[in-house]
Design an enzyme around this catalytic site. Sequence first.
Site, PDB file in Angstrom:
ATOM      1  N   SER A  19       0.840  -1.192   0.000  1.00  0.00           N
ATOM      2  CA  SER A  19       0.000   0.000   0.000  1.00  0.00           C
ATOM      3  C   SER A  19       0.873   1.240   0.000  1.00  0.00           C
ATOM      4  CB  SER A  19      -0.904   0.002   1.237  1.00  0.00           C
ATOM      5  OG  SER A  19      -1.589   1.242   1.350  1.00  0.00           O
ATOM      6  N   THR A  58     -10.617   0.400   3.895  1.00  0.00           N
ATOM      7  CA  THR A  58     -10.767   0.037   2.494  1.00  0.00           C
ATOM      8  C   THR A  58     -11.647  -1.204   2.374  1.00  0.00           C
ATOM      9  OG1 THR A  58      -9.553  -0.322   0.428  1.00  0.00           O
ATOM     10  CG2 THR A  58      -8.690  -1.405   2.408  1.00  0.00           C
ATOM     11  N   LYS A  62     -15.901  -0.961   4.332  1.00  0.00           N
ATOM     12  CA  LYS A  62     -16.399   0.405   4.407  1.00  0.00           C
ATOM     13  C   LYS A  62     -17.818   0.474   4.976  1.00  0.00           C
ATOM     14  CE  LYS A  62     -13.458   2.292   0.760  1.00  0.00           C
ATOM     15  NZ  LYS A  62     -13.383   3.109  -0.466  1.00  0.00           N
ATOM     16  N   ASN A  83     -14.925   5.595   4.708  1.00  0.00           N
ATOM     17  CA  ASN A  83     -13.525   5.202   4.510  1.00  0.00           C
ATOM     18  C   ASN A  83     -12.604   5.848   5.544  1.00  0.00           C
ATOM     19  OD1 ASN A  83     -13.475   7.883   3.466  1.00  0.00           O
ATOM     20  ND2 ASN A  83     -11.658   7.357   2.266  1.00  0.00           N
ATOM     21  N   GLY A 135     -18.842  -0.029  -4.402  1.00  0.00           N
ATOM     22  CA  GLY A 135     -18.692   1.021  -3.405  1.00  0.00           C
ATOM     23  C   GLY A 135     -18.060   2.283  -3.939  1.00  0.00           C
ATOM     24  N   ARG A 157     -22.590  -4.983 -15.525  1.00  0.00           N
ATOM     25  CA  ARG A 157     -22.673  -6.217 -16.296  1.00  0.00           C
ATOM     26  C   ARG A 157     -24.107  -6.699 -16.458  1.00  0.00           C
ATOM     27  NH1 ARG A 157     -18.349  -9.581 -12.928  1.00  0.00           N
ATOM     28  NH2 ARG A 157     -19.351  -8.346 -11.308  1.00  0.00           N
ATOM     29  N   THR A 158     -24.978  -6.346 -15.522  1.00  0.00           N
ATOM     30  CA  THR A 158     -26.388  -6.737 -15.587  1.00  0.00           C
ATOM     31  C   THR A 158     -27.251  -5.508 -15.357  1.00  0.00           C
ATOM     32  OG1 THR A 158     -26.437  -7.259 -13.216  1.00  0.00           O
ATOM     33  CG2 THR A 158     -25.885  -9.049 -14.726  1.00  0.00           C
ATOM     34  N   GLY A 233      -6.137   7.202 -11.036  1.00  0.00           N
ATOM     35  CA  GLY A 233      -6.640   7.547  -9.722  1.00  0.00           C
ATOM     36  C   GLY A 233      -5.642   7.960  -8.667  1.00  0.00           C
TER      37      GLY A 233
END
Length: 426
Positions: A19, A58, A62, A83, A135, A157-158, A233
């Site tokens: 991390s 994380t 959360k 968070n 999330g 996806r759906t 990001g």
Amino acid sequence: MAAPRELAFGLLGRTLGHSWSPKIHATLGSVPYELIELEPEEVEPFIRSGQWQGLNVTIPYKRLAAEAADVCSDRVQALGVANTLVHTADGRVFAENTDIAGFEALVREFAREQLGCEATEAFAGRKALILGTGGASQAVSYALRELVGCEVAFVSRTGECTYDNFLEKHDDAVLLVNTTPVGMYPNCPASPLPDGTLERLGQLKAVLDVVYNPLRTGLCQQAERAGIPCESGLAMLVWQAFFASQLFQDRTLDPSLCREAMGDIARATQNVVLIGMPGAGKTTAGRALAHATHRPFIDLDDAFAVETGFSAADFINEHGVDAFRRLESEVVRSYGAKSGLVIACGGGVVTREENYAPLHQNGTIVLIDRPIELLSSEGRPLSQQRGIEQLAAERMGLYRQWADVTVSCTGSPTGDAEEICRLLKL
């Protein structure tokens, strides 16, 4: 690691691995900062134990963090996830979601620096497409709707709007944001969208990706090829830590610390990728550079030999160039995904276009340019078979196209390494 008995600050998760948060918080002043890996049944007791001052949280905890808090901000109440946890002076646990502020800061700085305007001017009242409904998408959606003024549509996806039909429904989007983990290390440089998709969004002004490792995600590289401004990001990661650290320390911090942290991470994690003609001195310069910058050195021809048991020259002589190039690309993908390396590539790496994205994702590509008359063909079967002049005619255009920086050989590996350090500010 097991949770420490007492700590000041830390990151709480289940499987954290490597991390960047400790490095970021060291710059921000919220130290000491620990990584805390817990199983689900351990989370609430640890939060309630009071043996900490401030926590980042994380996935996948959360929602648990929000539920375990005594007091939640309006944003946490709206989303149901937190968070950031802070112990207040009266001993209560306060929950905040700084992902929202972190993404807002990313959008606002991106608009100013890359679009030349305020985010509201670029995006307010216009449509933003969010890939994913997990999330991270909640924080991104909140920031875009409530703070920037976007109309938001989700792609999943759906459901009603999927990856198969979103172009038919939302081809008027001006902003696209990936909140899925697709393309995150080590499965990089993958993208959640097929090549050519971004070009079909005729009004698209910008692409953002909350994935921060690699530095240039597969989606961002697709945007680069399409000529669309983009950013991954890292800035969001640092800004959310900035706002969390202010809560941890109960004081206002200088925003310039975020630039410092981002620069430190980018310099530490970028690969320096050396390309150039066979015999240009990539390996010797690479070793000198690795020594000077205290980075691991990888010669891809040596890595190929470890993987296959053949030197590059022997493999080419026995199995042919095409078979060598296919296996070489596998080695490129493996090492291009890593961070903080000096990588010396074989002279022909540029002959396969697919090698560019893995090297570009975390790397600054440096062309070592040595005059042709100084190149040797000894021990180099392609140079001997094709001739150095012919190889140069075929490859020099590709080298220059791939290179972010060109270094003319100084006459010594140490001199080349020093020049690279100067140009890249290493």
